[in-house]
Design an enzyme around this catalytic site. Structure first.
Site, PDB file in Angstrom:
ATOM      1  N   GLY A   1      -0.268   8.928   4.260  1.00 35.03           N
ATOM      2  CA  GLY A   1      -1.518   8.659   4.960  1.00 35.03           C
ATOM      3  C   GLY A   1      -1.419   7.332   5.687  1.00 35.03           C
ATOM      4  O   GLY A   1      -0.337   6.867   6.027  1.00 35.03           O
ATOM      5  N   CYS A   2      -2.537   6.712   5.892  1.00 30.89           N
ATOM      6  CA  CYS A   2      -2.590   5.435   6.593  1.00 30.89           C
ATOM      7  C   CYS A   2      -1.814   4.369   5.820  1.00 30.89           C
ATOM      8  O   CYS A   2      -1.992   4.214   4.615  1.00 30.89           O
ATOM      9  CB  CYS A   2      -4.048   5.010   6.761  1.00 30.89           C
ATOM     10  SG  CYS A   2      -4.242   3.415   7.560  1.00 30.89           S
ATOM     11  N   PHE A   3      -0.969   3.625   6.516  1.00 30.48           N
ATOM     12  CA  PHE A   3      -0.163   2.630   5.828  1.00 30.48           C
ATOM     13  C   PHE A   3      -0.985   1.470   5.279  1.00 30.48           C
ATOM     14  O   PHE A   3      -0.536   0.748   4.403  1.00 30.48           O
ATOM     15  CB  PHE A   3       1.020   2.129   6.651  1.00 30.48           C
ATOM     16  CG  PHE A   3       0.786   1.756   8.088  1.00 30.48           C
ATOM     17  CD1 PHE A   3      -0.403   1.236   8.558  1.00 30.48           C
ATOM     18  CD2 PHE A   3       1.812   1.916   8.997  1.00 30.48           C
ATOM     19  CE1 PHE A   3      -0.576   0.883   9.884  1.00 30.48           C
ATOM     20  CE2 PHE A   3       1.671   1.568  10.333  1.00 30.48           C
ATOM     21  CZ  PHE A   3       0.468   1.053  10.772  1.00 30.48           C
ATOM     22  N   TRP A   4      -2.198   1.283   5.754  1.00 23.28           N
ATOM     23  CA  TRP A   4      -3.031   0.204   5.217  1.00 23.28           C
ATOM     24  C   TRP A   4      -3.272   0.398   3.726  1.00 23.28           C
ATOM     25  O   TRP A   4      -3.305  -0.571   2.963  1.00 23.28           O
ATOM     26  CB  TRP A   4      -4.380   0.142   5.923  1.00 23.28           C
ATOM     27  CG  TRP A   4      -4.339  -0.206   7.381  1.00 23.28           C
ATOM     28  CD1 TRP A   4      -3.311  -0.767   8.087  1.00 23.28           C
ATOM     29  CD2 TRP A   4      -5.400  -0.014   8.312  1.00 23.28           C
ATOM     30  NE1 TRP A   4      -3.667  -0.932   9.393  1.00 23.28           N
ATOM     31  CE2 TRP A   4      -4.946  -0.482   9.568  1.00 23.28           C
ATOM     32  CE3 TRP A   4      -6.682   0.503   8.211  1.00 23.28           C
ATOM     33  CZ2 TRP A   4      -5.747  -0.443  10.709  1.00 23.28           C
ATOM     34  CZ3 TRP A   4      -7.465   0.549   9.346  1.00 23.28           C
ATOM     35  CH2 TRP A   4      -7.001   0.071  10.575  1.00 23.28           C
TER      36      TRP A   4
ATOM     37  N   TYR B   1     -13.199   0.976   6.824  1.00 19.20           N
ATOM     38  CA  TYR B   1     -12.121   1.813   6.288  1.00 19.20           C
ATOM     39  C   TYR B   1     -11.565   1.209   4.997  1.00 19.20           C
ATOM     40  O   TYR B   1     -11.295   1.919   4.031  1.00 19.20           O
ATOM     41  CB  TYR B   1     -11.010   1.964   7.330  1.00 19.20           C
ATOM     42  CG  TYR B   1      -9.942   2.960   6.937  1.00 19.20           C
ATOM     43  CD1 TYR B   1     -10.022   4.291   7.339  1.00 19.20           C
ATOM     44  CD2 TYR B   1      -8.833   2.579   6.175  1.00 19.20           C
ATOM     45  CE1 TYR B   1      -9.050   5.215   6.993  1.00 19.20           C
ATOM     46  CE2 TYR B   1      -7.861   3.487   5.821  1.00 19.20           C
ATOM     47  CZ  TYR B   1      -7.974   4.802   6.225  1.00 19.20           C
ATOM     48  OH  TYR B   1      -7.002   5.716   5.866  1.00 19.20           O
TER      49      TYR B   1
END
Length: 175
Positions: free
Chosen positions: A9-12, A152
């Site tokens: 998913g999102c690397f954050w 987010y």
């Protein structure tokens, strides 16, 4: 020291989780698995480069075992979702493990088997040879710490950080 390159998913979110664990010395957000040299975030987001948002996690196995790094990976995202995590949709958000050699590939295969048991089957995480890893733009590095009030981060990343902290408390850095 060892480095695993993981996409979920999102690397954050991955970045935020791994930075909380003892023994992790570095986390770099970036792009890998694609066909374009030096891609930008905007280009990767088009879904046309085949890159995944990934993190390169460098850790000391004498402090935190490789299995814990990988079990945390399978705890912080749903490896049964193909090319997405929640509202993040596209191949750039796929669940993937990028191996650097046959030994790492075997370790990753074992982790996928454990995850498949834990999740009750249906794990779609891919094993891909590690090609070129491109560091993401600086504003993506340690995004969660730099933007703790961002929507987010609060709605998606923080619950994942808390889930891993709860599951792997003995490996979490003191605040």
């Amino acid at each position: 020291m060892q480095t695993f390159v993981l996409a979920g998913g999102c690397f954050w979110c991955l970045d935020a989780v791994y930075r909380t664990l003892n023994g992790v010395s570095d986390v770099v957000s970036g792009y890998t698995g694609g066909t374009v040299a030096n891609p930008s975030y905007e280009l990767v987001c088009t879904g046309t480069t085949n890159h995944a948002e990934a993190v390169a996690v460098t850790f000391d196995e004498t402090v935190i075992p490789a299995d814990i790094i990988l079990d945390a990976f399978f705890t912080l995202h749903d490896p049964r979702q193909l090319n997405r995590q929640g509202a993040d949709i596209g191949t750039q958000y796929r669940s993937a493990m990028f191996y650097s050699d046959d030994e790492q590939k075997a370790v990753f295969e074992a982790a996928i088997a454990r995850a498949d048991d834990i999740w009750g089957g249906g794990v779609v995480t891919t094993l891909e040879p590690l090609g070129e890893f491109y560091r993401a733009e600086e504003y993506h590095q340690d995004f969660f710490a730099k933007n703790p009030g961002q929507g987010y981060c609060l709605a998606v990343a923080l619950p994942k950080v808390n889930k891993v902290r709860k599951a792997f408390g003995e490996y979490v850095r003191a605040a």
